[in-house]
Structures are given as structure tokens and as C-alpha cells.
Design a protein around this motif. Structure first.
Motif, PDB file in Angstrom:
ATOM      1  N   LEU A   1      45.442   5.929  -8.711  1.00 20.51           N
ATOM      2  CA  LEU A   1      45.043   5.437 -10.157  1.00 20.51           C
ATOM      3  C   LEU A   1      45.245   5.830 -10.931  1.00 20.51           C
ATOM      4  CD1 LEU A   1      41.514   6.302  -8.450  1.00 20.51           C
ATOM      5  CD2 LEU A   1      43.101   4.069  -8.414  1.00 20.51           C
ATOM      6  N   LYS A   2      45.944   4.788 -12.301  1.00 19.84           N
ATOM      7  CA  LYS A   2      46.776   5.545 -12.802  1.00 19.84           C
ATOM      8  C   LYS A   2      45.948   6.597 -14.073  1.00 19.84           C
ATOM      9  CE  LYS A   2      49.114   4.130 -17.098  1.00 19.84           C
ATOM     10  NZ  LYS A   2      50.259   2.720 -17.732  1.00 19.84           N
ATOM     11  N   LYS A   3      46.464   7.115 -15.356  1.00 20.72           N
ATOM     12  CA  LYS A   3      45.980   8.284 -16.295  1.00 20.72           C
ATOM     13  C   LYS A   3      45.344   7.287 -17.154  1.00 20.72           C
ATOM     14  CE  LYS A   3      47.001  11.565 -19.769  1.00 20.72           C
ATOM     15  NZ  LYS A   3      47.786  12.373 -20.621  1.00 20.72           N
ATOM     16  N   GLY A   4      44.091   7.692 -17.429  1.00 23.02           N
ATOM     17  CA  GLY A   4      43.072   6.945 -18.030  1.00 23.02           C
ATOM     18  C   GLY A   4      42.054   5.924 -17.654  1.00 23.02           C
ATOM     19  N   PHE A   5      42.129   5.457 -16.210  1.00 22.56           N
ATOM     20  CA  PHE A   5      41.626   4.815 -14.977  1.00 22.56           C
ATOM     21  C   PHE A   5      39.592   5.641 -15.750  1.00 22.56           C
ATOM     22  CE2 PHE A   5      38.969   3.636 -11.436  1.00 22.56           C
ATOM     23  CZ  PHE A   5      39.657   2.529 -10.779  1.00 22.56           C
ATOM     24  N   MET A   6      39.087   4.474 -15.645  1.00 21.32           N
ATOM     25  CA  MET A   6      37.890   4.535 -16.415  1.00 21.32           C
ATOM     26  C   MET A   6      36.488   3.955 -15.154  1.00 21.32           C
ATOM     27  SD  MET A   6      37.815   5.224 -19.449  1.00 21.32           S
ATOM     28  CE  MET A   6      36.190   4.424 -20.074  1.00 21.32           C
ATOM     29  N   PHE A   7      35.928   4.992 -14.220  1.00 18.08           N
ATOM     30  CA  PHE A   7      35.338   4.794 -13.309  1.00 18.08           C
ATOM     31  C   PHE A   7      34.076   4.177 -13.540  1.00 18.08           C
ATOM     32  CE2 PHE A   7      37.753   7.293 -10.606  1.00 18.08           C
ATOM     33  CZ  PHE A   7      37.959   6.902  -9.598  1.00 18.08           C
ATOM     34  N   GLY A   8      33.749   4.470 -15.220  1.00 16.24           N
ATOM     35  CA  GLY A   8      32.196   3.360 -15.555  1.00 16.24           C
ATOM     36  C   GLY A   8      30.910   4.673 -15.002  1.00 16.24           C
ATOM     37  N   GLU A   9      30.103   3.718 -14.170  1.00 18.80           N
ATOM     38  CA  GLU A   9      29.103   3.976 -13.844  1.00 18.80           C
ATOM     39  C   GLU A   9      29.516   3.955 -12.831  1.00 18.80           C
ATOM     40  OE1 GLU A   9      27.358  -0.809 -13.686  1.00 18.80           O
ATOM     41  OE2 GLU A   9      26.522   0.454 -14.678  1.00 18.80           O
ATOM     42  N   PHE A  10      30.437   3.631 -11.636  1.00 20.34           N
ATOM     43  CA  PHE A  10      30.409   3.498 -10.009  1.00 20.34           C
ATOM     44  C   PHE A  10      30.893   5.336 -10.107  1.00 20.34           C
ATOM     45  CE2 PHE A  10      31.135  -0.665 -11.301  1.00 20.34           C
ATOM     46  CZ  PHE A  10      31.053  -1.235 -10.771  1.00 20.34           C
ATOM     47  N   HIS A  11      31.042   5.243  -8.193  1.00 21.55           N
ATOM     48  CA  HIS A  11      30.836   6.687  -8.123  1.00 21.55           C
ATOM     49  C   HIS A  11      32.263   6.824  -7.077  1.00 21.55           C
ATOM     50  CE1 HIS A  11      26.633   5.801  -8.151  1.00 21.55           C
ATOM     51  NE2 HIS A  11      27.028   6.833  -8.283  1.00 21.55           N
ATOM     52  N   CYS A  12      33.422   6.228  -6.998  1.00 24.12           N
ATOM     53  CA  CYS A  12      33.958   5.807  -6.328  1.00 24.12           C
ATOM     54  C   CYS A  12      34.867   4.567  -5.779  1.00 24.12           C
ATOM     55  CB  CYS A  12      34.145   6.570  -4.389  1.00 24.12           C
ATOM     56  SG  CYS A  12      33.167   5.379  -3.664  1.00 24.12           S
ATOM     57  N   VAL A  13      35.823   5.039  -5.450  1.00 26.20           N
ATOM     58  CA  VAL A  13      36.879   3.375  -5.412  1.00 26.20           C
ATOM     59  C   VAL A  13      37.046   3.422  -4.090  1.00 26.20           C
ATOM     60  CG1 VAL A  13      38.988   2.753  -6.507  1.00 26.20           C
ATOM     61  CG2 VAL A  13      37.876   3.582  -7.704  1.00 26.20           C
ATOM     62  N   GLN A  14      37.444   2.394  -2.825  1.00 24.78           N
ATOM     63  CA  GLN A  14      37.681   1.974  -1.779  1.00 24.78           C
ATOM     64  C   GLN A  14      39.077   1.885  -1.161  1.00 24.78           C
ATOM     65  OE1 GLN A  14      34.219   2.355   1.960  1.00 24.78           O
ATOM     66  NE2 GLN A  14      35.181   0.930   1.999  1.00 24.78           N
ATOM     67  N   ALA A  15      39.965   2.431  -0.602  1.00 25.23           N
ATOM     68  CA  ALA A  15      41.292   0.924  -0.083  1.00 25.23           C
ATOM     69  C   ALA A  15      41.126   1.331   1.128  1.00 25.23           C
ATOM     70  CB  ALA A  15      42.124   2.410  -0.758  1.00 25.23           C
ATOM     71  N   GLN A  16      41.511  -0.353   1.250  1.00 25.55           N
ATOM     72  CA  GLN A  16      41.028  -0.189   2.851  1.00 25.55           C
ATOM     73  C   GLN A  16      42.447  -1.754   2.691  1.00 25.55           C
ATOM     74  OE1 GLN A  16      37.040  -1.874   2.857  1.00 25.55           O
ATOM     75  NE2 GLN A  16      37.938  -3.937   3.063  1.00 25.55           N
ATOM     76  N   LEU A  17      42.806  -0.691   4.766  1.00 27.30           N
ATOM     77  CA  LEU A  17      43.723  -2.231   5.216  1.00 27.30           C
ATOM     78  C   LEU A  17      42.917  -3.098   5.943  1.00 27.30           C
ATOM     79  CD1 LEU A  17      46.552  -2.130   6.220  1.00 27.30           C
ATOM     80  CD2 LEU A  17      46.729  -1.087   7.985  1.00 27.30           C
ATOM     81  N   ASN A  18      43.869  -4.501   5.749  1.00 24.11           N
ATOM     82  CA  ASN A  18      43.217  -5.406   6.225  1.00 24.11           C
ATOM     83  C   ASN A  18      43.886  -6.616   6.658  1.00 24.11           C
ATOM     84  OD1 ASN A  18      40.391  -5.174   5.554  1.00 24.11           O
ATOM     85  ND2 ASN A  18      40.675  -6.018   3.548  1.00 24.11           N
ATOM     86  N   VAL A  19      43.989  -6.565   8.284  1.00 21.19           N
ATOM     87  CA  VAL A  19      44.783  -7.934   8.647  1.00 21.19           C
ATOM     88  C   VAL A  19      44.034  -9.315   9.393  1.00 21.19           C
ATOM     89  CG1 VAL A  19      45.993  -5.754   9.805  1.00 21.19           C
ATOM     90  CG2 VAL A  19      44.147  -7.299  11.020  1.00 21.19           C
ATOM     91  N   PRO A  20      44.548 -10.267   9.214  1.00 23.11           N
ATOM     92  CA  PRO A  20      44.543 -11.513   9.765  1.00 23.11           C
ATOM     93  C   PRO A  20      43.064 -11.724  10.625  1.00 23.11           C
ATOM     94  CG  PRO A  20      46.917 -11.758   8.531  1.00 23.11           C
ATOM     95  CD  PRO A  20      46.176 -10.195   8.793  1.00 23.11           C
ATOM     96  N   GLY A  21      42.191 -12.575  10.888  1.00 21.59           N
ATOM     97  CA  GLY A  21      41.814 -12.665  11.405  1.00 21.59           C
ATOM     98  C   GLY A  21      40.683 -11.768  12.403  1.00 21.59           C
ATOM     99  N   LYS A  22      40.457  -9.974  11.612  1.00 21.27           N
ATOM    100  CA  LYS A  22      39.494  -8.755  12.124  1.00 21.27           C
ATOM    101  C   LYS A  22      38.785  -8.656  10.962  1.00 21.27           C
ATOM    102  CE  LYS A  22      40.257  -4.448  13.298  1.00 21.27           C
ATOM    103  NZ  LYS A  22      39.057  -4.731  14.493  1.00 21.27           N
ATOM    104  N   ILE A  23      37.263  -9.035  11.456  1.00 15.60           N
ATOM    105  CA  ILE A  23      36.349  -8.807  10.341  1.00 15.60           C
ATOM    106  C   ILE A  23      36.534  -6.910   9.586  1.00 15.60           C
ATOM    107  CG2 ILE A  23      33.613  -8.873   9.569  1.00 15.60           C
ATOM    108  CD1 ILE A  23      33.999 -11.092  11.835  1.00 15.60           C
ATOM    109  N   ASP A  24      36.600  -6.243   9.809  1.00 14.25           N
ATOM    110  CA  ASP A  24      36.425  -4.773   9.405  1.00 14.25           C
ATOM    111  C   ASP A  24      38.132  -4.901   9.436  1.00 14.25           C
ATOM    112  OD1 ASP A  24      33.848  -4.825  10.503  1.00 14.25           O
ATOM    113  OD2 ASP A  24      33.974  -4.140  13.072  1.00 14.25           O
ATOM    114  N   SER A  25      37.769  -3.286   8.007  1.00 17.57           N
ATOM    115  CA  SER A  25      38.878  -3.063   7.972  1.00 17.57           C
ATOM    116  C   SER A  25      39.392  -1.846   9.215  1.00 17.57           C
ATOM    117  CB  SER A  25      38.845  -2.241   6.469  1.00 17.57           C
ATOM    118  OG  SER A  25      38.534  -1.739   7.348  1.00 17.57           O
ATOM    119  N   VAL A  26      41.211  -2.019   9.280  1.00 17.37           N
ATOM    120  CA  VAL A  26      41.212  -1.184  10.325  1.00 17.37           C
ATOM    121  C   VAL A  26      41.566  -0.077   9.574  1.00 17.37           C
ATOM    122  CG1 VAL A  26      43.974  -0.672  11.071  1.00 17.37           C
ATOM    123  CG2 VAL A  26      43.304  -2.640  10.276  1.00 17.37           C
TER     124      VAL A  26
END
Length: 561
Positions: free
Chosen positions: A59-84
Motif C-alpha cells: 500500500l503506497k504512502k498516503g493510502f486512505m483507509f477512511g471508514e474501513f478497518h483493514c485491507v484484505q489481499a487473497q490468492l484466487n485460482v480458477p474453479g475454486k470458490i474459496d481463496s487459497v
């Protein structure tokens, strides 16, 4: 690197080798340019068999969270509903005016099941696929498409939590679910449980069809190495079957249901951003014209560039073109050429003018011209001339070479003197248009054939019985000229030259035609030999790169041992 922006927020995603901590080179298609406000991007990387990697999210310097509590990063692959796997970046304490320093996290491992075995904390790694000629647009696992093996996705989004009161209908549904969960069913006889089919994942596929392997470059797939295996518990010994009635058990055992609250926490997500990473072979990227990221600005259309980018790319193309022209001048003169500068503006190409001295259409025209010249230079074509600011055509080739072209053109005219007259310089302009300059050269006919009877433009004085008389006023002379009568005793130079040329004309045409064809054949032989040498060098380079990669992997495995 993959960069996605949402307002003042900027996400950056990169693939990093482990444990070397070096980044993979990224590549991109140069068709339509990605929009600044795009929420999806595509990048290509060259897969490396057995190499482990992590996914770095910043997340670059100056990133604004605002009213949000966190940022989620997830790895997805085709054919799988849930993230890896997923990672959470919590909001820092001083977030109101934007984060003061960049925040970086890495997706490193996942808990996955590989070929029926549960692995905890397995690391990501590329793995090679095998070619199976019996397959047709499929893999060796039913339901797994070959295209799904060649990429993965990184999803990024903000999350905040809200308290919400359930409606009466929602509350009744939740209470009913809690009551059902409180009923414990009696133990079942394991001998009556039907075995279920093992779940298949795309990382279990080992083979692909020939077209996917060779044409689409799908040679690598996502894989997992290491991790702690979690073995299933041993099955209890089988006992004789006794029905619940014989045992005296009730159909179910009830327990006190848990307390069900009407207030629940509900996640609310912001805009989702997606980065797609495709892993292919270097040969596939080279054949499909996918270039290294970030690509040069001149590969994009003029309309896709903003004002500052247009000024930057035009300046870069001007510098490149100046270098090419100076090299051509030095090759012609054999002397070191002084760089163009103050006092020599009249000798500069019109495309080299300063940004402030060109109109909008002139800027675009110069951009297209210089870009075309650069592509021609990359194909091995030398710049032969250019038009200066004063409109003068400046040649960049030797006089001997230019004379040889004139002689070739003269030979063509001699072979067919009665053909319709064309404009040689206009044909020359079309042949030289690849260098990117607009050529406006004064037309002139070279090697003009000798006339049979040549008469000066001015009046010629001839003898007559009345004295000296202008030729154009002499009736006998006009009649002689109109009837095109030539005396056999005429010893004029034009006639004598014509008599000498006429007997040998056919032989000369045949010799010239043969010489031209032989010259073309030699040129083609040289071109073929040059292409064969280039192909050989490319094969040697690929072989050397493979040996280097093998040596690196052996060294790495030896170090791990």
C-alpha cells in the motif's frame, strides 16, 4: 509490477522469488493501453520449474483507509470458490490523513490438499506440465480446463464491520438453525458409510494437450512444496452392527440450544481490484509480441498519451533519431560528427524542433514519423536521407552508392526507351518512406537520352541565297524539320552516336538484365545467410540460458541440503 489505483489509493503487487528475494520480470501486451481508473490488470511472467515464490502486496504512502478497518489481499485460482490464502493489513493508528509510510505484506504459504494429502503451510512454487498427444484441449483431470492452469489472481479490497439488527424472519431462521445444531445424531457404523470421491484441484493436473503446451505456452502451473503433512486419523476397528433400538439409544440426543443474538456483525467491502498473472515461456512471449513492463511510451498510440507523456516520448524519439543520423553521417564521412546544437538549426531535421515551436498536428506528425524511422532502424534499414528545417534534402549515403542507384535507374530507362515517362524522384520517395521522413525532392530527369537531331533553343543562322537567315524564319528549314528528313550524308554528332549505339543495343540490354538478376540473387543469398546466422545465435542463446538455469537450480538444491 502491477499497479492499480482508486482515487488517491495505490496498490502494488509483485511476484518475488524465495528465498532469493528477487523479483520476476513482468511483461505486458501493447495493444490498447490500460486505463488509469481500471480495476483489473494483466501481467505475464516467465515460469521457472521448481522455483518457490511469494506474492508481495504494498500500500503506497498516503493510502486512505477512511471508514474501513483493514485491507484484505487473497490468492484466487480458477474453479475454486474459496481463496487459497489471504492476508489482512490492519489500519494503523494515524490513518486519517493517509498512511505516513508504505505498508508491505506477503502471501507466502497456504493450507492445501495435494493429491489427497493435507499440507499445512505449503509454499507456492512453479511446476512443469507434461505433454500428452492423446488429449484434445483438456488436461488429465476431468473438468480441469488447460487455460485455468496458466494463471492466478490477486484480489484486493477494503473491509469494515457494521452492527445490524436481524429482522424477525432472519431471527427465526437463525434460531431454527441453532436448534438443529443442538441435536447430536447417534454414532453411525463405519461399515455402512459409503466412501466419497476425493476432491480434485487444478494443481493436481499433470498433463495438457499439444496445442495448449506448444501454441498457448502453458508449460507451467501453480504448485506447492514443503509444508507439514496432516495425516488422517486411523479408522476404528469394525464392530458388529447393533441397531439403536437394540442398544436402547434415542434417535437423537438434545442439548440446551445456544443463545441467539439479534445483533450481528456484517462485513462491508469496498471496490475490489484484481491482478491477473499469466506464466508462460519466454518463446511464447517473444512470438506474441508481449514486451517487458513498463513498455516504452512510443509503443502506444498518440491518442492514448497525456500531454506530459507526449512531450516525454517525443523528446526520447528525437534523441534516438539524432543518434541514428549522426552515426550515418560519421559512416559516410569517416569523421566524428559534432552534435547538432546552436547555430546548426538549419541542418537539423524538421522533426527535431522544440516542443513549443510545433503546432499540435506537427507534434503528432513528428511522433509518427520518428516512430516509423525507429522501427525501420530496428529492422536493419539505414536512414538514407532526411529533410532539414529549411526544406533541403540531406543525403546520408556515399556518392558512389547514390551513383550506383542512378546508374541502375538509367539502365532501366535504356531497356525500354519508348515506355511511358514516369517521375523517378517520386518513385524514390516511395521507396525511402520507411525512414519516417517526408521527402520533398525537386523532380528532374536523369540520363536524358540523346536526340537524333539536336537543335539549340536559340535561333541558328544558316546560309541562304539571301544571306544569313534565322533558322526558325527559313521556309526550307521548317519544311525539312516538319517532314523529319535526315540526309544520309549528315555528319552531325547525334546521328553518328545513334549509328554506333544501334547495332549493339540488344546485346547491351541482355547483359544488363543478366547482371541485374545475378545481383539480386547474390543479395538474396546474403540475406538468407544472415537470417540463418541469426537463428543459430538465438538457438545457442536459449541453450546457454537453459544451462545457466540448471546450474542455478543445482546450486540452490546443494545449498539447501
Amino acid at each position: 509490477m502491477a499497479i492499480l489505483k482508486g482515487g488517491n489509493d495505490e496498490y502494488k503487487v509483485r511476484i518475488k522469488r524465495y528465498p532469493e528475494k528477487t523479483y520476476f520480470d513482468e511483461y505486458i501486451k501493447t495493444g490498447e493501453r490500460e486505463k488509469t481508473a481500471a480495476t483489473t490488470c494483466k501481467r505475464y511472467i516467465v515460469g521457472e520449474d521448481g522455483v518457490k515464490y511469494t506474492i508481495e502486496v504494498t500500500l503506497k504512502k498516503g493510502f486512505m483507509f477512511g471508514e474501513f478497518h483493514c485491507v484484505q489481499a487473497q490468492l484466487n485460482v480458477p474453479g475454486k470458490i474459496d481463496s487459497v490464502c489471504r492476508k489482512i493489513i490492519l489500519r494503523p493508528a494515524d490513518y486519517k490523513d493517509g498512511i505516513k509510510e508504505k505498508i508491505t505484506t506477503e502471501l507466502e504459504s497456504a493450507d492445501v490438499t495435494v493429491r489427497g494429502l493435507k499440507l499445512l503451510g505449503a509454499r507456492f512454487a512453479f511446476r512443469s506440465l507434461a505433454l500428452d498427444e492423446k488429449l484434445v484441449n483438456e488436461t488429465d483431470l476431468m473438468g480441469i480446463d488447460p487455460e485455468s492452469l496458466g494463471f492466478f489472481e490477486i484480489a484486493l479490497f477494503k473491509i469494515r464491520w457494521e452492527n445490524r439488527r436481524l429482522t424477525d424472519e432472519e431471527y427465526k431462521t437463525k434460531v431454527a438453525a441453532a436448534n438443529d445444531a443442538s441435536k447430536v445424531p447417534p454414532p453411525l457404523n463405519s461399515s455402512l458409510v459409503v466412501g466419497h470421491r476425493k476432491e480434485q484441484h487444478l494443481w493436481d493436473a499433470q498433463k495438457v494437450d499439444e496445442d495448449s503446451f506448444k501454441k498457448d505456452g502453458i508449460v507451467y502451473a501453480i504448485g506447492f512444496v514443503g509444508g507439514k503433512p496432516q495425516f488422517p486419523l486411523p479408522e476404528p476397528a469394525r464392530q458388529p452392527f447393533v441397531s439403536p433400538v437394540e442398544r436402547g439409544w434415542p434417535n437423537s440426543v438434545s442439548k440446551k440450544p445456544a443463545y441467539v443474538s439479534r445483533i450481528v456483525d456484517v462485513p462491508v467491502t469496498g471496490t475490489s481490484f484484481h491482478c491477473h498473472f499469466y506464466y508462460r515461456t519466454s518463446e511464447f512471449l517473444e512470438q506474441t509480441g508481449i514486451v517487458k513492463y513498463p513498455p516504452p511510451l512510443y509503443l502506444y498510440a498518440w491518442k492514448d498519451l497525456d500531454k506530459s507523456e507526449r512531450q516525454t516520448v517525443l523528446k526520447e524519439l528525437q534523441a534516438i533519431n539524432k543518434e541514428h543520423v549522426i552515426n550515418a553521417i560519421e559512416a559516410k564521412t569517416g569523421k566524428i560528427h559534432v552534435m547538432f546544437g546552436k547555430g546548426r538549426g538549419k541542418d537539423e531535421a524538421k522533426e527535431w524542433r522544440a516542443w513549443s515551436r510545433m503546432s499540435e498536428w506537427e507534434k503528432e506528425d513528428a511522433f509518427e514519423s520518428l516512430r516509423k524511422s525507429k522501427k525501420a532502424h530496428e529492422r536493419g534499414e539505414a536512414i538514407r536521407q532526411y529533410e532539414s528545417r529549411s526544406g533541403e534534402i540531406i543525403s546520408l549515403v556515399d556518392e558512389d552508392e547514390e551513383q550506383s542507384e542512378d546508374d541502375e535507374q538509367s539502365k532501366t530507362e535504356k531497356k525500354d526507351p519508348f515506355r511511358t515517362k514516369t517521375f523517378p524522384d517520386l518513385e524514390y520517395t516511395a521507396a525511402r518512406s520507411e525512414d519516417g521522413f517526408t521527402v520533398k525532392k525537386e523532380s528532374k530527369i536523369k540520363n536524358e537520352p540523346v536526340e537524333i537531331r539536336k537543335r539549340p533553343k536559340d535561333d541558328v543562322m544558316i546560309n541562304s541565297s539571301n544571306g544569313a537567315t534565322p533558322a526558325r524564319n527559313n521556309k526550307n528549314f521548317r519544311a525539312h524539320e516538319d517532314k523529319n528528313i535526315t540526309s544520309t550524308n549528315d555528319k552531325s554528332p547525334g546521328v553518328e552516336e545513334h549509328k554506333k549505339i544501334a547495332p549493339t543495343r540488344n546485346n547491351e540490354i541482355d547483359d544488363d538484365e543478366l547482371e541485374r538478376k545475378m545481383a539480386n540473387a547474390r543479395a538474396l543469398d546474403e540475406e538468407i545467410e544472415r537470417e540463418e546466422r541469426l537463428a543459430k545465435l538465438k538457438r545457442e542463446r536459449r541453450a546457454l540460458q537453459d544451462e545457466i538455469e540448471d546450474a542455478k537450480r543445482k546450486k540452490q538444491k546443494h545449498g539447501e541440503e
